[in-house]
Design a protein around this motif. Structure first.
Motif, PDB file in Angstrom:
ATOM      1  N   GLN A 292       0.836  -1.193   0.000  1.00 15.88           N
ATOM      2  CA  GLN A 292       0.000   0.000   0.000  1.00 15.88           C
ATOM      3  C   GLN A 292       0.874   1.247   0.000  1.00 15.88           C
ATOM      4  OE1 GLN A 292      -3.945  -0.704   2.451  1.00 15.88           O
ATOM      5  NE2 GLN A 292      -2.210  -1.259   3.688  1.00 15.88           N
ATOM      6  N   ALA A 293       0.356   2.298  -0.628  1.00 15.76           N
ATOM      7  CA  ALA A 293       1.108   3.543  -0.672  1.00 15.76           C
ATOM      8  C   ALA A 293       1.266   4.147   0.717  1.00 15.76           C
ATOM      9  CB  ALA A 293       0.404   4.541  -1.609  1.00 15.76           C
ATOM     10  N   THR A 294       0.253   3.988   1.548  1.00 17.54           N
ATOM     11  CA  THR A 294       0.316   4.558   2.898  1.00 17.54           C
ATOM     12  C   THR A 294       1.397   3.899   3.754  1.00 17.54           C
ATOM     13  OG1 THR A 294      -1.458   3.041   3.542  1.00 17.54           O
ATOM     14  CG2 THR A 294      -2.093   5.271   2.897  1.00 17.54           C
ATOM     15  N   ASP A 295       1.788   2.655   3.423  1.00 21.20           N
ATOM     16  CA  ASP A 295       2.852   2.000   4.191  1.00 21.20           C
ATOM     17  C   ASP A 295       4.166   2.765   4.072  1.00 21.20           C
ATOM     18  OD1 ASP A 295       1.120   0.069   4.987  1.00 21.20           O
ATOM     19  OD2 ASP A 295       1.725  -1.405   3.480  1.00 21.20           O
ATOM     20  N   TYR A 296       4.436   3.315   2.893  1.00 28.57           N
ATOM     21  CA  TYR A 296       5.670   4.068   2.705  1.00 28.57           C
ATOM     22  C   TYR A 296       5.648   5.375   3.497  1.00 28.57           C
ATOM     23  CZ  TYR A 296       6.959   0.821  -0.971  1.00 28.57           C
ATOM     24  OH  TYR A 296       7.310  -0.310  -1.652  1.00 28.57           O
ATOM     25  N   VAL A 297       4.473   5.971   3.625  1.00 25.73           N
ATOM     26  CA  VAL A 297       4.369   7.181   4.442  1.00 25.73           C
ATOM     27  C   VAL A 297       4.703   6.855   5.891  1.00 25.73           C
ATOM     28  CG1 VAL A 297       2.819   9.002   5.232  1.00 25.73           C
ATOM     29  CG2 VAL A 297       2.634   8.148   2.899  1.00 25.73           C
ATOM     30  N   GLU A 298       4.181   5.734   6.412  1.00 26.14           N
ATOM     31  CA  GLU A 298       4.413   5.385   7.817  1.00 26.14           C
ATOM     32  C   GLU A 298       5.875   5.038   8.085  1.00 26.14           C
ATOM     33  OE1 GLU A 298       1.661   3.012  10.009  1.00 26.14           O
ATOM     34  OE2 GLU A 298       0.122   3.198   8.472  1.00 26.14           O
ATOM     35  N   ILE A 299       6.520   4.319   7.156  1.00 24.20           N
ATOM     36  CA  ILE A 299       7.923   3.970   7.401  1.00 24.20           C
ATOM     37  C   ILE A 299       8.804   5.199   7.317  1.00 24.20           C
ATOM     38  CG2 ILE A 299       8.613   3.411   5.035  1.00 24.20           C
ATOM     39  CD1 ILE A 299       9.435   1.415   8.217  1.00 24.20           C
ATOM     40  N   TRP A 300       8.489   6.137   6.412  1.00 25.19           N
ATOM     41  CA  TRP A 300       9.234   7.392   6.374  1.00 25.19           C
ATOM     42  C   TRP A 300       9.020   8.179   7.659  1.00 25.19           C
ATOM     43  CZ3 TRP A 300      13.147   9.423   3.986  1.00 25.19           C
ATOM     44  CH2 TRP A 300      13.518   8.998   2.705  1.00 25.19           C
ATOM     45  N   GLN A 301       7.802   8.192   8.175  1.00 27.29           N
ATOM     46  CA  GLN A 301       7.552   8.907   9.432  1.00 27.29           C
ATOM     47  C   GLN A 301       8.380   8.317  10.569  1.00 27.29           C
ATOM     48  OE1 GLN A 301       2.975   8.858   8.995  1.00 27.29           O
ATOM     49  NE2 GLN A 301       3.348  10.601  10.307  1.00 27.29           N
ATOM     50  N   LEU A 330       9.753  13.650   0.414  1.00 24.06           N
ATOM     51  CA  LEU A 330       8.751  14.251  -0.464  1.00 24.06           C
ATOM     52  C   LEU A 330       8.983  13.854  -1.916  1.00 24.06           C
ATOM     53  CD1 LEU A 330       8.529  17.835   1.112  1.00 24.06           C
ATOM     54  CD2 LEU A 330       7.090  15.856   1.554  1.00 24.06           C
ATOM     55  N   ASP A 331      10.244  13.833  -2.329  1.00 23.67           N
ATOM     56  CA  ASP A 331      10.547  13.390  -3.695  1.00 23.67           C
ATOM     57  C   ASP A 331      10.169  11.917  -3.887  1.00 23.67           C
ATOM     58  OD1 ASP A 331      11.499  15.891  -4.318  1.00 23.67           O
ATOM     59  OD2 ASP A 331      13.589  15.394  -3.876  1.00 23.67           O
ATOM     60  N   TYR A 332      10.431  11.117  -2.868  1.00 20.64           N
ATOM     61  CA  TYR A 332      10.116   9.685  -2.951  1.00 20.64           C
ATOM     62  C   TYR A 332       8.607   9.478  -3.079  1.00 20.64           C
ATOM     63  CZ  TYR A 332      10.546   4.690  -1.960  1.00 20.64           C
ATOM     64  OH  TYR A 332      10.517   3.324  -2.055  1.00 20.64           O
ATOM     65  N   MET A 333       7.822  10.240  -2.304  1.00 16.23           N
ATOM     66  CA  MET A 333       6.362  10.123  -2.383  1.00 16.23           C
ATOM     67  C   MET A 333       5.856  10.552  -3.771  1.00 16.23           C
ATOM     68  SD  MET A 333       5.065   8.991   0.457  1.00 16.23           S
ATOM     69  CE  MET A 333       6.492   7.969   0.759  1.00 16.23           C
ATOM     70  N   LYS A 334       6.475  11.597  -4.319  1.00 16.60           N
ATOM     71  CA  LYS A 334       5.992  12.156  -5.585  1.00 16.60           C
ATOM     72  C   LYS A 334       6.332  11.265  -6.762  1.00 16.60           C
ATOM     73  CE  LYS A 334       6.231  16.340  -8.427  1.00 16.60           C
ATOM     74  NZ  LYS A 334       6.801  17.702  -8.546  1.00 16.60           N
ATOM     75  N   HIS A 335       7.516  10.685  -6.770  1.00 13.26           N
ATOM     76  CA  HIS A 335       7.958   9.942  -7.946  1.00 13.26           C
ATOM     77  C   HIS A 335       7.762   8.430  -7.763  1.00 13.26           C
ATOM     78  CE1 HIS A 335      10.220  13.799  -8.269  1.00 13.26           C
ATOM     79  NE2 HIS A 335       9.868  13.680  -9.538  1.00 13.26           N
ATOM     80  N   ASP A 336       8.402   7.851  -6.779  1.00 14.46           N
ATOM     81  CA  ASP A 336       8.378   6.391  -6.650  1.00 14.46           C
ATOM     82  C   ASP A 336       6.995   5.868  -6.288  1.00 14.46           C
ATOM     83  OD1 ASP A 336      11.131   7.506  -6.026  1.00 14.46           O
ATOM     84  OD2 ASP A 336      11.617   5.399  -6.280  1.00 14.46           O
ATOM     85  N   VAL A 337       6.387   6.441  -5.243  1.00 12.51           N
ATOM     86  CA  VAL A 337       5.110   5.907  -4.758  1.00 12.51           C
ATOM     87  C   VAL A 337       3.987   6.183  -5.749  1.00 12.51           C
ATOM     88  CG1 VAL A 337       3.406   6.047  -2.910  1.00 12.51           C
ATOM     89  CG2 VAL A 337       5.842   6.065  -2.360  1.00 12.51           C
ATOM     90  N   GLU A 338       3.883   7.426  -6.226  1.00  8.19           N
ATOM     91  CA  GLU A 338       2.785   7.749  -7.141  1.00  8.19           C
ATOM     92  C   GLU A 338       2.916   7.004  -8.459  1.00  8.19           C
ATOM     93  OE1 GLU A 338       1.939  11.836  -7.679  1.00  8.19           O
ATOM     94  OE2 GLU A 338       1.980  12.322  -5.544  1.00  8.19           O
ATOM     95  N   GLU A 339       4.124   6.804  -8.946  1.00  5.44           N
ATOM     96  CA  GLU A 339       4.291   6.056 -10.193  1.00  5.44           C
ATOM     97  C   GLU A 339       3.930   4.590 -10.015  1.00  5.44           C
ATOM     98  OE1 GLU A 339       8.228   6.609 -11.537  1.00  5.44           O
ATOM     99  OE2 GLU A 339       7.981   8.741 -12.026  1.00  5.44           O
ATOM    100  N   ARG A 340       4.188   4.052  -8.843  1.00  3.12           N
ATOM    101  CA  ARG A 340       3.925   2.633  -8.614  1.00  3.12           C
ATOM    102  C   ARG A 340       2.454   2.353  -8.325  1.00  3.12           C
ATOM    103  NH1 ARG A 340       6.532  -1.118  -3.767  1.00  3.12           N
ATOM    104  NH2 ARG A 340       5.283  -2.987  -4.200  1.00  3.12           N
ATOM    105  N   PHE A 341       1.837   3.186  -7.491  1.00  2.00           N
ATOM    106  CA  PHE A 341       0.461   2.927  -7.064  1.00  2.00           C
ATOM    107  C   PHE A 341      -0.570   3.779  -7.800  1.00  2.00           C
ATOM    108  CE2 PHE A 341       3.080   1.621  -3.479  1.00  2.00           C
ATOM    109  CZ  PHE A 341       2.535   0.385  -3.161  1.00  2.00           C
TER     110      PHE A 341
END
Length: 801
Positions: A292-301, A330-341
């Motif tokens: 899930q995309a939200t998992d990456y937000v939590e691990i970054w937090q 922020l770059d990771y959320m914009k490019h890696d996560v959004e492109e994948r999910f």
């Protein structure tokens, strides 16, 4: 005694003559014994009942004679007067065991054993007692009784120098046999979990650890089991090597589980691991492939929290590393996560909000914090009141009144979900800190904004009311056309009056709402000579419909369904003149208190169809009597799911949703035939859980179907006009604006699909308000009136349905 075949010491002695003579001599010997009993022993006991030797001799003679029932009485008499020796008890017990082999009651032998163990401390008796009890372990409570007897035995004779070990050996063999039957096959996950819960209550660390390890060796891909184990180690044992090695094994077995990586990072920090080790583990987590995309937000937090805790804000090195990590996230959320999910894992910009608070609180850098909030608002958050109020609170705490006022003025201008709230906050702010000019300007601005919003809402409500009225009129015309057509057809075929009433009943059934489940009507009974008026008007009755016409023995099926609601007085299924079941009937209870319980069975599945249960209401007297069964306001603790595969069950959907909160109820929407519509409503314990479920479930695939998830926001529906009343106009109170899912089918009162094409599509709706200030519904044409249809038009539409 002088006979050659008699020896006083040995009894009967055969002298080698023929068998007939031997049998005769045996018989005579037994006769001699019986004679001696009566001649010698019995008179002696009658003179002195406490002659111990006479009791012993009598028991020996009776045993030789084989008189078991007289022997039982003799032993019973002796045990009442004297404690018996171990040999006498063992002989007695063995004889009783043989006598009761064919008797179903073993309790007599248990009672005899209890008497035996009280006379002397005898290991052989206790061992015999335990072994006999093993034979009854198959009965209810048998194993517990065996254990209880063995425990008493080892307490009584376990320390016996020569024979105590026999009892211990027997006890151990018994437990080994029980253990071999219990572990004959591998325990299941649920059994391991119950075992672990038991050991956690007992609190023995060694037993808890070995139980966890056994469970994980056979269930190594169960993330919840690893999480439970690591939490126990983190909070109870706290041994560094054991804790960190277990965390490492957890993420290696279940690398897709973000929670295990998050716990691993915290454990490393807790036990003082070096910075490079923590960073390496975090990099591995980013490459683990979360689902899930939200998992990456939590691990970054979690990682950013770690970096913030190690910063000495007086030093620039760690602070610059923290800022670089925020920027990279922020770059990771914009490019890696959004492109994948295909979606943002952080739509509310939680990471940027945290960064802004750190800059304001620790670094005293409000300029940077304001830049971050400007970026947050440009990402589509400017229309939400809570985002503006969060920024306003930051300015109140660390900024100045000028920027507070500016933020509130922008909030009043941009907010579309709760503009009244931000207007109240602006006026409260000016009351405390503003001048008269500031106050006047704030009042003027809030009034202008609210007036514009109210106008938009009124227009949307008026057009919605007009559209609903047009839909009701078209539905009425369609109903009348069908009634006329069917009536003409029945007259031409010369059908009876009862079959005509069936056609009318079919028309009523066509009017019943088969929507997604938001709105439900009180089903009413059709009129006819075959119906019992007492049942229709009785407040102790319910009307049951939507049953299959092919239902066998409907009366028995209805009795089985409603017998739990209370005593039933009468059940009346309705049949045609030819004897076929019409699919509805009445159930009359002995008391009105049973009716509410019966109504709870509405939509209960009966042979693949949802059965409709409603109060009995005379439709001639109450033609428009309807109620809403389900709530028509926004239900923030419920979610609406669409796009589900038709094969999805309630249990499967509950399993999908339970990871995001406590699921209280799951309701699948079906047609009257029982076939699923691919829609569902899931109720959570609170609003927070429902919101999290929307974020994490929306857009996922279920059996190859991509589902859509939103907060449940069922639209309202105009009530049918009552006599003497009129439809609401533009001056009336505005109706509820449609939610994010737009206008639901529950608002269409039997509107044919062909009529949908007569109206222009509704405008785009966001968060319950129309986009760009336009209302959420559109009129049928430029004049706001639909195209008038003739009877032939309706006939064509009916043929095309």
């Amino acid at each position: 005694t002088k006979d050659p075949w008699w020896d006083p010491g040995r009894g009967c002695v055969m002298n080698g003559k023929n068998s007939a003579e031997s049998n005769m001599r045996s018989y005579l010997a037994l006769s001699h014994i019986s004679f001696l009993l009566h001649l010698c022993v019995t008179p002696q006991l009658s003179i002195n009942a406490f002659d111990y030797n006479c009791h012993v001799d009598l028991i020996k003679l009776l045993k030789q004679e084989g008189e078991l029932f007289r022997l039982r009485k003799a032993r019973q008499k002796m045990s009442e007067l004297f404690p018996l020796t171990e040999e006498i008890w063992l002989d007695w017990l063995k004889d009783e065991i043989r006598l009761t082999e064919e008797e179903p009651n073993r309790e007599k032998v248990y009672e005899l054993f209890e008497r035996a163990v009280k006379d002397y401390i005898c290991p052989d008796i206790w061992l015999e007692y335990a072994q006999y009890s093993i034979g009854g372990m198959g009965s209810p409570g048998g194993i517990d009784r065996v254990r209880s007897i063995f425990e008493r035995a080892v307490t009584a004779v376990g320390l016996h120098m020569t024979k105590g070990q026999m009892v211990w050996e027997a006890y151990r063999e018994f437990e080994n046999a029980i253990l071999s039957t219990m572990v004959a096959e591998t325990p299941k996950l649920a059994e391991y979990q119950a075992y672990i819960d038991f050991e956690l209550k007992e609190g023995d660390p060694a037993r808890i650890q070995i139980t966890f390890e056994r469970a994980l060796s056979e269930n190594c891909l169960v993330p919840d089991m690893w999480a439970k184990y690591t939490i126990y180690l983190d909070r109870q044992l706290k041994f560094k090597d054991l804790v960190l090695s277990t965390h490492e094994r957890a993420v290696r077995n279940c690398p897709w589980t973000m929670g295990l990586w998050k716990s691993y990072l915290l454990a490393l920090e807790r036990h003082g691991a070096d910075h490079q080790t923590v960073s390496d583990v975090f990099e591995k987590a980013l490459n683990a492939g979360f689902i899930q995309a939200t998992d990456y937000v939590e691990i970054w937090q979690a990682y950013l929290d770690y970096l913030r805790r190690r910063v000495d804000f007086k030093s620039s090195k760690e602070l610059e590393e923290l800022r670089a990590a925020f920027s990279r996230s922020l770059d990771y959320m914009k490019h890696d996560v959004e492109e994948r999910f295909g979606e943002s894992g952080d739509p509310s910009c939680i990471i940027m909000q945290i960064w802004a608070r750190i800059e304001a609180l620790h670094c005293k850098n409000m300029q940077k914090a304001r830049e971050l909030w400007d970026s947050i608002m440009t990402k589509g958050n400017a229309k939400y009141a809570n985002m503006w109020l969060e920024y306003y609170n930051l300015e109140r705490s660390y900024g100045d009144s000028i920027h507070c006022r500016k933020a509130l003025h922008r909030a009043v201008q941009c907010t579309s979900d709760y503009p009244e709230h931000v207007c109240d906050v602006l006026l409260s702010f000016e009351r405390v800190e503003g001048s008269l000019e500031d106050w006047d300007f704030a009042v003027q601005k809030t009034e202008t904004r609210l007036n514009r919003i109210n106008e938009q809402r009124a227009k949307a409500a008026e057009k919605e009311a007009n559209l609903a009225r047009q839909e009701d009129e078209r539905a009425e015309q369609r109903r009348k056309a069908k009634v006329e057509k069917k009536a003409q057809k029945k007259v031409q075929k010369g059908t009876r009056a009862g079959e005509k009433r069936k056609a009318e009943q079919d028309d009523y059934q066509d009017e019943w709402n088969e929507d997604a489940g938001e709105i439900d009507c009180l089903w009413t009974s059709p009129q006819g000579n075959e119906d019992n008026p007492e049942l229709r008007n009785d407040n102790s009755s319910v009307f049951v419909s939507n049953l299959a016409y092919t239902l066998e023995e409907p009366e028995a099926k209805l009795r089985t369904l409603f017998e739990t609601c209370g005593p039933i007085k009468q059940i009346r299924p309705i049949f045609t003149g030819k004897g076929s079941f019409r699919g509805y009937g009445y159930v009359q209870f002995e008391s009105p208190v049973s009716v509410p319980e019966a109504l709870k069975l509405d939509r209960r599945d009966v042979e693949g169809r949802p059965v409709f249960v409603s109060p009995c209401v005379d439709k001639n007297k109450n033609p428009d009597f309807k109620v809403f069964k389900y709530n028509t306001m926004m239900e923030k603790h419920k979610i609406f799911i669409s796009g589900l595969p038709f094969s999805c069950t309630k249990e499967q959907l509950a399993e999908i949703c339970k990871n995001h909160g406590t699921v209280k109820e799951v309701r699948l929407v079906t047609y009257r035939s029982g076939k699923p519509k691919g829609l569902a409503y899931v109720e959570f314990a609170d609003e927070t859980q429902a919101s999290q479920a929307v974020l994490k479930l929306d857009g996922i695939e279920v059996e190859g179907n991509k589902i859509s998830v939103a907060i449940s926001n069922p639209p309202r529906r105009n009530a049918t006009d009552k006599p003497g009343s009129s439809r609401p106009t533009g001056d009336a109170m505005p109706r509820q604006v449609y939610g994010a899912r737009g206008k639901g089918r529950t608002q269409l009162s039997m509107l044919p699909r062909s009529l949908h094409r007569q109206s222009a599509p509704a405008g785009k709706v966001e968060n319950g308000s129309a986009a760009d200030g336009e209302p959420a519904s559109a009129a049928g044409n430029a004049a706001g009136e639909p195209k008038q249809l003739s009877n032939s038009d309706f006939a064509k539409m009916l043929l095309n349905m």
